[in-house]
Write a protein that holds these residues in place. Structure first.
Motif, PDB file in Angstrom:
ATOM      1  N   PRO A 149       0.732  -1.572  -0.220  1.00 16.96           N
ATOM      2  CA  PRO A 149       0.454   0.301   0.413  1.00 16.96           C
ATOM      3  C   PRO A 149       0.573   0.990  -0.243  1.00 16.96           C
ATOM      4  CG  PRO A 149      -1.341  -1.513   1.643  1.00 16.96           C
ATOM      5  CD  PRO A 149       0.443  -1.996   1.288  1.00 16.96           C
ATOM      6  N   ASN A 150       0.385   2.213  -0.826  1.00 17.18           N
ATOM      7  CA  ASN A 150       1.146   3.960  -0.880  1.00 17.18           C
ATOM      8  C   ASN A 150       2.714   3.781  -1.536  1.00 17.18           C
ATOM      9  OD1 ASN A 150      -1.053   5.079   0.956  1.00 17.18           O
ATOM     10  ND2 ASN A 150      -0.200   3.775   2.821  1.00 17.18           N
ATOM     11  N   LEU A 151       2.294   2.097  -2.205  1.00 23.31           N
ATOM     12  CA  LEU A 151       3.651   2.690  -2.834  1.00 23.31           C
ATOM     13  C   LEU A 151       3.868   1.990  -4.751  1.00 23.31           C
ATOM     14  CD1 LEU A 151       7.172   2.069  -2.804  1.00 23.31           C
ATOM     15  CD2 LEU A 151       7.106  -0.031  -2.499  1.00 23.31           C
ATOM     16  N   LYS A 152       4.224   2.861  -5.418  1.00 18.25           N
ATOM     17  CA  LYS A 152       4.026   2.892  -6.736  1.00 18.25           C
ATOM     18  C   LYS A 152       5.905   2.272  -7.219  1.00 18.25           C
ATOM     19  CE  LYS A 152      -0.642   5.438  -7.453  1.00 18.25           C
ATOM     20  NZ  LYS A 152      -0.607   5.617  -7.977  1.00 18.25           N
ATOM     21  N   VAL A 153       5.798   2.087  -8.997  1.00 23.99           N
ATOM     22  CA  VAL A 153       7.201   1.985  -9.114  1.00 23.99           C
ATOM     23  C   VAL A 153       6.915   2.240 -10.504  1.00 23.99           C
ATOM     24  CG1 VAL A 153       9.031   0.079  -9.841  1.00 23.99           C
ATOM     25  CG2 VAL A 153       7.469   0.050  -7.444  1.00 23.99           C
ATOM     26  N   LEU A 154       8.387   3.006 -10.796  1.00 19.09           N
ATOM     27  CA  LEU A 154       8.647   3.195 -12.164  1.00 19.09           C
ATOM     28  C   LEU A 154       9.518   2.961 -12.646  1.00 19.09           C
ATOM     29  CD1 LEU A 154       7.780   5.282 -15.185  1.00 19.09           C
ATOM     30  CD2 LEU A 154       9.678   7.406 -13.390  1.00 19.09           C
ATOM     31  N   PRO A 155       9.446   1.051 -14.034  1.00 18.23           N
ATOM     32  CA  PRO A 155      10.284   0.406 -13.579  1.00 18.23           C
ATOM     33  C   PRO A 155      11.229   0.908 -14.531  1.00 18.23           C
ATOM     34  CG  PRO A 155       8.721   0.379 -14.947  1.00 18.23           C
ATOM     35  CD  PRO A 155       8.109   1.712 -13.659  1.00 18.23           C
ATOM     36  N   SER A 156      12.305  -0.136 -14.480  1.00 19.08           N
ATOM     37  CA  SER A 156      13.280  -0.592 -16.027  1.00 19.08           C
ATOM     38  C   SER A 156      13.782  -1.500 -16.357  1.00 19.08           C
ATOM     39  CB  SER A 156      14.339  -0.217 -15.323  1.00 19.08           C
ATOM     40  OG  SER A 156      15.507   0.040 -15.453  1.00 19.08           O
ATOM     41  N   HIS A 157      14.692  -1.049 -17.238  1.00 18.06           N
ATOM     42  CA  HIS A 157      14.572  -2.117 -18.687  1.00 18.06           C
ATOM     43  C   HIS A 157      15.544  -2.154 -19.034  1.00 18.06           C
ATOM     44  CE1 HIS A 157      13.861  -4.353 -22.052  1.00 18.06           C
ATOM     45  NE2 HIS A 157      12.586  -4.753 -21.552  1.00 18.06           N
ATOM     46  N   ILE A 158      15.795  -3.325 -19.185  1.00 23.91           N
ATOM     47  CA  ILE A 158      17.514  -3.065 -19.772  1.00 23.91           C
ATOM     48  C   ILE A 158      17.988  -2.034 -21.799  1.00 23.91           C
ATOM     49  CG2 ILE A 158      16.966  -5.173 -21.339  1.00 23.91           C
ATOM     50  CD1 ILE A 158      20.289  -5.038 -19.773  1.00 23.91           C
ATOM     51  N   ASP A 159      16.812  -1.525 -21.687  1.00 24.30           N
ATOM     52  CA  ASP A 159      16.860  -0.714 -22.615  1.00 24.30           C
ATOM     53  C   ASP A 159      17.947   0.295 -22.116  1.00 24.30           C
ATOM     54  OD1 ASP A 159      15.997  -2.458 -24.594  1.00 24.30           O
ATOM     55  OD2 ASP A 159      13.968  -1.690 -24.701  1.00 24.30           O
ATOM     56  N   LEU A 160      17.380   1.504 -20.970  1.00 24.72           N
ATOM     57  CA  LEU A 160      18.207   1.742 -20.691  1.00 24.72           C
ATOM     58  C   LEU A 160      19.603   1.751 -20.846  1.00 24.72           C
ATOM     59  CD1 LEU A 160      16.882   4.685 -18.928  1.00 24.72           C
ATOM     60  CD2 LEU A 160      17.683   2.816 -16.513  1.00 24.72           C
ATOM     61  N   VAL A 161      20.352   1.150 -20.797  1.00 26.50           N
ATOM     62  CA  VAL A 161      21.706   0.891 -21.147  1.00 26.50           C
ATOM     63  C   VAL A 161      21.720   1.954 -22.337  1.00 26.50           C
ATOM     64  CG1 VAL A 161      23.282  -0.568 -22.567  1.00 26.50           C
ATOM     65  CG2 VAL A 161      22.250  -1.167 -19.990  1.00 26.50           C
ATOM     66  N   GLY A 162      21.068   1.863 -23.561  1.00 27.06           N
ATOM     67  CA  GLY A 162      21.224   2.532 -24.304  1.00 27.06           C
ATOM     68  C   GLY A 162      21.021   3.843 -24.961  1.00 27.06           C
ATOM     69  N   ALA A 163      20.371   4.645 -23.346  1.00 21.70           N
ATOM     70  CA  ALA A 163      19.802   5.622 -23.317  1.00 21.70           C
ATOM     71  C   ALA A 163      21.097   6.401 -23.171  1.00 21.70           C
ATOM     72  CB  ALA A 163      18.489   5.975 -21.582  1.00 21.70           C
ATOM     73  N   GLU A 164      22.004   5.974 -22.864  1.00 23.34           N
ATOM     74  CA  GLU A 164      23.324   7.883 -22.372  1.00 23.34           C
ATOM     75  C   GLU A 164      23.980   7.804 -23.468  1.00 23.34           C
ATOM     76  OE1 GLU A 164      25.883   6.282 -19.315  1.00 23.34           O
ATOM     77  OE2 GLU A 164      24.843   5.891 -17.796  1.00 23.34           O
ATOM     78  N   LEU A 165      23.307   6.773 -25.233  1.00 20.30           N
ATOM     79  CA  LEU A 165      24.183   7.088 -26.733  1.00 20.30           C
ATOM     80  C   LEU A 165      23.320   7.684 -27.091  1.00 20.30           C
ATOM     81  CD1 LEU A 165      25.807   4.165 -27.062  1.00 20.30           C
ATOM     82  CD2 LEU A 165      26.975   5.995 -26.141  1.00 20.30           C
ATOM     83  N   GLU A 166      21.684   7.927 -26.783  1.00 23.69           N
ATOM     84  CA  GLU A 166      21.288   8.448 -27.372  1.00 23.69           C
ATOM     85  C   GLU A 166      21.058   9.943 -26.994  1.00 23.69           C
ATOM     86  OE1 GLU A 166      17.305   6.065 -28.736  1.00 23.69           O
ATOM     87  OE2 GLU A 166      18.216   4.058 -27.040  1.00 23.69           O
ATOM     88  N   LEU A 167      21.134  10.028 -25.456  1.00 23.22           N
ATOM     89  CA  LEU A 167      21.010  11.328 -24.542  1.00 23.22           C
ATOM     90  C   LEU A 167      22.490  12.142 -25.333  1.00 23.22           C
ATOM     91  CD1 LEU A 167      19.228  10.330 -21.916  1.00 23.22           C
ATOM     92  CD2 LEU A 167      17.745  11.400 -23.182  1.00 23.22           C
ATOM     93  N   ILE A 168      23.214  11.929 -25.500  1.00 19.04           N
ATOM     94  CA  ILE A 168      24.220  12.236 -26.216  1.00 19.04           C
ATOM     95  C   ILE A 168      24.360  13.847 -26.141  1.00 19.04           C
ATOM     96  CG2 ILE A 168      24.970  11.641 -28.136  1.00 19.04           C
ATOM     97  CD1 ILE A 168      27.488  11.663 -24.978  1.00 19.04           C
ATOM     98  N   ASN A 169      22.999  13.919 -27.249  1.00 16.01           N
ATOM     99  CA  ASN A 169      23.098  15.207 -28.356  1.00 16.01           C
ATOM    100  C   ASN A 169      21.582  15.689 -27.939  1.00 16.01           C
ATOM    101  OD1 ASN A 169      25.340  14.556 -29.703  1.00 16.01           O
ATOM    102  ND2 ASN A 169      24.917  12.980 -30.989  1.00 16.01           N
ATOM    103  N   HIS A 170      21.091  15.089 -26.951  1.00 18.47           N
ATOM    104  CA  HIS A 170      19.944  15.740 -26.240  1.00 18.47           C
ATOM    105  C   HIS A 170      20.403  17.560 -25.662  1.00 18.47           C
ATOM    106  CE1 HIS A 170      16.350  16.919 -24.163  1.00 18.47           C
ATOM    107  NE2 HIS A 170      15.642  15.602 -25.125  1.00 18.47           N
ATOM    108  N   PRO A 171      19.015  18.424 -26.014  1.00 18.32           N
ATOM    109  CA  PRO A 171      19.548  19.554 -25.514  1.00 18.32           C
ATOM    110  C   PRO A 171      19.686  19.670 -23.933  1.00 18.32           C
ATOM    111  CG  PRO A 171      17.909  19.599 -27.120  1.00 18.32           C
ATOM    112  CD  PRO A 171      18.906  18.727 -27.301  1.00 18.32           C
ATOM    113  N   ASN A 172      19.920  20.192 -22.973  1.00 10.31           N
ATOM    114  CA  ASN A 172      19.997  19.952 -21.162  1.00 10.31           C
ATOM    115  C   ASN A 172      20.234  18.193 -20.917  1.00 10.31           C
ATOM    116  OD1 ASN A 172      19.412  22.659 -20.824  1.00 10.31           O
ATOM    117  ND2 ASN A 172      17.059  22.121 -21.729  1.00 10.31           N
ATOM    118  N   ARG A 173      20.763  17.539 -21.774  1.00  8.90           N
ATOM    119  CA  ARG A 173      20.701  15.520 -21.083  1.00  8.90           C
ATOM    120  C   ARG A 173      20.148  15.258 -20.187  1.00  8.90           C
ATOM    121  NH1 ARG A 173      27.143  14.221 -23.536  1.00  8.90           N
ATOM    122  NH2 ARG A 173      27.858  16.192 -22.060  1.00  8.90           N
TER     123      ARG A 173
END
Length: 273
Positions: free
Chosen positions: A80-104
């Motif tokens: 009760p009272n606990l929610k989760v914003l889950p993760s996934h192995i795809d998050l490994v690639g986020a660092e590369l995909e955000l590299i050119n993102h403004p305010n990354r």
């Protein structure tokens, strides 16, 4: 508005995910609306609370990279009272995909800010690295808890983490504070554990939590059942330790729902199951 607390240490095996799951669950059991954000591509916080990654359609990755809405991704846990914003192995690639993102470095902050008004606490489980995702977590947070295991080389690499925190404080998040250093995997029977605790307290003084997390078999067993330790065995030493940590954080941040006379329980250093 929620207090956002990151749990970070670039060293693996220090009890970071264990602390994230069980601190979030303890705050929830104490009737504070809590969101656990799994910012580790290993997704151990997600699976540790009983979620099957094969059934998760969207994750933090989609929020950070594909402009997904956090409210559409957040899952209800069995606590009760606990929610989760889950993760996934795809998050490994986020660092590369955000590299050119403004305010990354600000992307996770935008994700969390969109929902933080719905909660009292947001706990962010960081990956065991000092990469872009961890920097995002620190930028999004009000404070950071640093778990340190009571073992040899406990302070190894801690200087690098503290330096990263200082850089984030000076350039990206001037309000970031160190919530505290949390001693984990303590075994009162070992002289080494006591020496490490003394050494860390000598170095960091008031920054060290009074609560110490003892070695406890229930802490290791609970994730295999998809539960936090407090839902698995509320009478165990591990459950009591994390409830005490939650109470200490509540007292430190002047949350008034906890009674002033409800002091942190003293756990004998020699206690074992």
């Amino acid at each position: 508005m929620a207090r956002v607390i990151a749990i970070a240490n670039q060293k693996g095996g220090v009890g970071k995910t264990t602390s994230a799951i069980n601190l979030a669950s303890s705050l929830a059991v104490l009737e504070y609306k809590t969101l656990l954000v799994d910012a580790d591509p290993q997704a151990n916080s997600t699976t540790g609370l009983g979620f099957d990654l094969r059934n998760i359609q969207q994750s933090l990755y989609d929020c950070m990279v594909n402009d997904g809405q956090a409210r559409d991704v957040i899952l209800e846990s069995d606590t009760p009272n606990l929610k989760v914003l889950p993760s996934h192995i795809d998050l490994v690639g986020a660092e590369l995909e955000l590299i050119n993102h403004p305010n990354r470095e600000q992307v996770m902050k935008q994700v969390i800010d969109a929902v933080k008004d719905d909660y009292d606490f947001v706990i962010v489980d960081c990956s065991p690295s000092l990469g872009l995702i961890t920097v995002n977590a620190l930028v999004a947070s009000d404070s950071v808890i640093i778990p340190v295991q009571c073992e040899f080389f406990a302070l190894e690499g801690l200087g690098k983490l503290l330096n990263t925190i200082k850089i984030v404080q000076s350039r990206l998040n001037t309000n970031l504070a160190i919530e505290g250093i949390l001693m984990t995997m303590y075994d009162g029977r070992l002289r080494l554990s006591n020496q490490v605790v003394d050494e860390v307290k000598q170095h960091f003084e008031e920054s060290v939590f009074n609560t110490i997390i003892h070695r406890n078999t229930k802490l290791g067993e609970a994730p295999s059942f998809g539960k936090s330790v407090i839902m698995y065995d509320a009478a165990s030493t591990g459950a009591i330790n994390y409830l005490n940590l939650a109470k200490e954080i509540l007292q430190k941040n002047n949350f008034t729902r906890i009674n002033l006379e409800d002091k942190i329980l003293a756990i004998d250093n020699e206690q074992s199951e």
